[in-house]
Design a protein around this motif. Sequence first.
Motif, PDB file in Angstrom:
ATOM      1  N   VAL A  27       0.819  -1.213   0.000  1.00 28.90           N
ATOM      2  CA  VAL A  27       0.000   0.000   0.000  1.00 28.90           C
ATOM      3  C   VAL A  27       0.853   1.263   0.000  1.00 28.90           C
ATOM      4  CG1 VAL A  27      -1.802   1.286   1.208  1.00 28.90           C
ATOM      5  CG2 VAL A  27      -1.846  -1.222   1.213  1.00 28.90           C
ATOM      6  N   VAL A  28       1.774   1.364   0.949  1.00 21.33           N
ATOM      7  CA  VAL A  28       2.495   2.627   1.165  1.00 21.33           C
ATOM      8  C   VAL A  28       3.522   2.899   0.077  1.00 21.33           C
ATOM      9  CG1 VAL A  28       3.935   3.933   2.764  1.00 21.33           C
ATOM     10  CG2 VAL A  28       2.133   2.425   3.657  1.00 21.33           C
ATOM     11  N   LEU A  29       4.321   1.895  -0.286  1.00 20.44           N
ATOM     12  CA  LEU A  29       5.394   2.121  -1.257  1.00 20.44           C
ATOM     13  C   LEU A  29       4.878   2.564  -2.624  1.00 20.44           C
ATOM     14  CD1 LEU A  29       8.395   2.064  -1.979  1.00 20.44           C
ATOM     15  CD2 LEU A  29       8.137  -0.364  -2.540  1.00 20.44           C
ATOM     16  N   PRO A  30       3.916   1.860  -3.252  1.00 21.84           N
ATOM     17  CA  PRO A  30       3.439   2.329  -4.557  1.00 21.84           C
ATOM     18  C   PRO A  30       2.855   3.738  -4.512  1.00 21.84           C
ATOM     19  CG  PRO A  30       2.747   0.070  -4.168  1.00 21.84           C
ATOM     20  CD  PRO A  30       3.304   0.579  -2.867  1.00 21.84           C
ATOM     21  N   LEU A  31       2.077   4.020  -3.461  1.00 22.14           N
ATOM     22  CA  LEU A  31       1.498   5.346  -3.347  1.00 22.14           C
ATOM     23  C   LEU A  31       2.578   6.393  -3.106  1.00 22.14           C
ATOM     24  CD1 LEU A  31      -1.014   7.109  -3.238  1.00 22.14           C
ATOM     25  CD2 LEU A  31      -1.256   6.529  -0.810  1.00 22.14           C
ATOM     26  N   GLY A  32       3.560   6.072  -2.262  1.00 20.15           N
ATOM     27  CA  GLY A  32       4.655   7.003  -1.995  1.00 20.15           C
ATOM     28  C   GLY A  32       5.476   7.284  -3.241  1.00 20.15           C
ATOM     29  N   LEU A  33       5.753   6.238  -4.036  1.00 17.90           N
ATOM     30  CA  LEU A  33       6.503   6.439  -5.278  1.00 17.90           C
ATOM     31  C   LEU A  33       5.722   7.320  -6.250  1.00 17.90           C
ATOM     32  CD1 LEU A  33       7.966   2.867  -5.915  1.00 17.90           C
ATOM     33  CD2 LEU A  33       9.234   4.929  -5.278  1.00 17.90           C
ATOM     34  N   LEU A  34       4.420   7.092  -6.326  1.00 20.91           N
ATOM     35  CA  LEU A  34       3.593   7.909  -7.218  1.00 20.91           C
ATOM     36  C   LEU A  34       3.655   9.380  -6.832  1.00 20.91           C
ATOM     37  CD1 LEU A  34       1.462   8.030  -9.523  1.00 20.91           C
ATOM     38  CD2 LEU A  34      -0.285   7.774  -7.739  1.00 20.91           C
ATOM     39  N   LEU A  35       3.528   9.663  -5.533  1.00 23.37           N
ATOM     40  CA  LEU A  35       3.538  11.049  -5.078  1.00 23.37           C
ATOM     41  C   LEU A  35       4.935  11.657  -5.166  1.00 23.37           C
ATOM     42  CD1 LEU A  35       1.209  10.765  -1.943  1.00 23.37           C
ATOM     43  CD2 LEU A  35       0.634  11.640  -4.211  1.00 23.37           C
ATOM     44  N   ALA A  36       5.948  10.880  -4.777  1.00 21.34           N
ATOM     45  CA  ALA A  36       7.309  11.423  -4.754  1.00 21.34           C
ATOM     46  C   ALA A  36       7.834  11.689  -6.159  1.00 21.34           C
ATOM     47  CB  ALA A  36       8.237  10.458  -4.012  1.00 21.34           C
ATOM     48  N   LEU A  37       7.727  10.697  -7.036  1.00 19.24           N
ATOM     49  CA  LEU A  37       8.260  10.865  -8.385  1.00 19.24           C
ATOM     50  C   LEU A  37       7.335  11.710  -9.253  1.00 19.24           C
ATOM     51  CD1 LEU A  37       9.656   7.260  -9.038  1.00 19.24           C
ATOM     52  CD2 LEU A  37      10.837   9.279  -8.140  1.00 19.24           C
ATOM     53  N   GLY A  38       6.051  11.448  -9.133  1.00 18.43           N
ATOM     54  CA  GLY A  38       5.097  12.222  -9.932  1.00 18.43           C
ATOM     55  C   GLY A  38       5.035  13.684  -9.537  1.00 18.43           C
ATOM     56  N   THR A  40       7.710  15.430  -8.164  1.00 15.43           N
ATOM     57  CA  THR A  40       9.004  16.126  -8.140  1.00 15.43           C
ATOM     58  C   THR A  40       9.769  16.084  -9.460  1.00 15.43           C
ATOM     59  OG1 THR A  40      10.116  14.118  -7.312  1.00 15.43           O
ATOM     60  CG2 THR A  40       9.286  15.676  -5.667  1.00 15.43           C
ATOM     61  N   ILE A  41       9.524  15.080 -10.295  1.00  9.87           N
ATOM     62  CA  ILE A  41      10.262  14.972 -11.551  1.00  9.87           C
ATOM     63  C   ILE A  41       9.482  15.680 -12.655  1.00  9.87           C
ATOM     64  CG2 ILE A  41      11.201  13.392 -13.288  1.00  9.87           C
ATOM     65  CD1 ILE A  41      11.613  11.355 -11.109  1.00  9.87           C
ATOM     66  N   PRO A  42      10.021  16.762 -13.203  1.00 11.85           N
ATOM     67  CA  PRO A  42       9.266  17.531 -14.206  1.00 11.85           C
ATOM     68  C   PRO A  42       8.816  16.704 -15.397  1.00 11.85           C
ATOM     69  CG  PRO A  42      11.195  18.757 -13.456  1.00 11.85           C
ATOM     70  CD  PRO A  42      11.306  17.381 -12.886  1.00 11.85           C
ATOM     71  N   GLY A  43       9.668  15.795 -15.860  1.00 15.08           N
ATOM     72  CA  GLY A  43       9.310  14.998 -17.030  1.00 15.08           C
ATOM     73  C   GLY A  43       8.074  14.151 -16.829  1.00 15.08           C
ATOM     74  N   PHE A  44       7.786  13.805 -15.572  1.00 12.96           N
ATOM     75  CA  PHE A  44       6.605  13.003 -15.287  1.00 12.96           C
ATOM     76  C   PHE A  44       5.329  13.829 -15.454  1.00 12.96           C
ATOM     77  CE2 PHE A  44       7.762   8.960 -12.860  1.00 12.96           C
ATOM     78  CZ  PHE A  44       9.018   8.884 -13.448  1.00 12.96           C
ATOM     79  N   ARG A  45       5.435  15.153 -15.321  1.00 16.53           N
ATOM     80  CA  ARG A  45       4.243  16.005 -15.324  1.00 16.53           C
ATOM     81  C   ARG A  45       4.053  16.748 -16.633  1.00 16.53           C
ATOM     82  NH1 ARG A  45       6.937  17.714 -10.760  1.00 16.53           N
ATOM     83  NH2 ARG A  45       7.022  19.854 -11.562  1.00 16.53           N
ATOM     84  N   ASP A  46       4.942  16.533 -17.598  1.00 17.56           N
ATOM     85  CA  ASP A  46       4.839  17.212 -18.889  1.00 17.56           C
ATOM     86  C   ASP A  46       4.072  16.345 -19.879  1.00 17.56           C
ATOM     87  OD1 ASP A  46       6.388  19.234 -17.826  1.00 17.56           O
ATOM     88  OD2 ASP A  46       8.272  18.415 -18.612  1.00 17.56           O
TER      89      ASP A  46
END
Length: 249
Positions: A27-38, A40-46
């Motif tokens: 539960v925690v790791l997948p959600l944390g990775l989604l929030l952390a990488l999604g 903070t990494i600009p390429g993920f949001r472009d």
Amino acid sequence: MTKAFGKLAAVEARLFLREPVAVFFVVVLPLGLLLALGGTIPGFRDADPALGGQRYVDAPFTGMMILLSIVTLAFSTLPSALVLYRERGVLRRMSTTPVRPGSLLSAQLLVNVVAGVVATALTLTVGHLVLGVPLPGAPLAFVAVFVLGSVAMLALGLLLAAVAPNSRVVQGAGAALMFPLLFIAGMWLPPQLMPELLRRISDFTPTGAFGRSLVHTLGGQAPEPLHLAVLAVWALAAGLAAARLFRWQ
């Protein structure tokens, strides 16, 4: 009998929640990775023209995080619990009671399915509220893919529990299978960037077919018939093999 099964499922659910490692990785790791990488990494949001104008964090990465939850349940949580019960003689002792070992197996499957549903619902909801990740564009197809893919993954987990001789082996074998299968599904290298041969191999693996189908339905597209057929074959083959090979003691 239904009341006894309900109590057994409730006990298994409490035992699952008492395992912080399982809750974290499912539960925690997948959600944390989604929030952390999604977040903070600009390429993920472009917006990416290669993805039809979607952001990578939308369907592709969110789909991989859902896949991570289900694969963790199938190759770690479920088989480890069942093999440990067999090692400790729990299944053998239950065969002498009105609550048969099959009831424990069913309760374990139910708890893992519910955990997968909760993890997926949290990933979709929090991703939507925090990162603006769209909810599944093809909701009915998404549910169908989720059910079929989860059945295939859990059937493979049961097969792993059936053939593993002890808890140490099942943990090592689960990890040895899980990470290559996640890689070939596109966890670290998106399928569109894979060499053609690797991409074709991915289409016929359970995680590749499941991951691609999740991404398609999250993005509002219909899953490819090939991927659905691959998942159905894996679910049937692994389920039949697990039923034939499973040992209660």
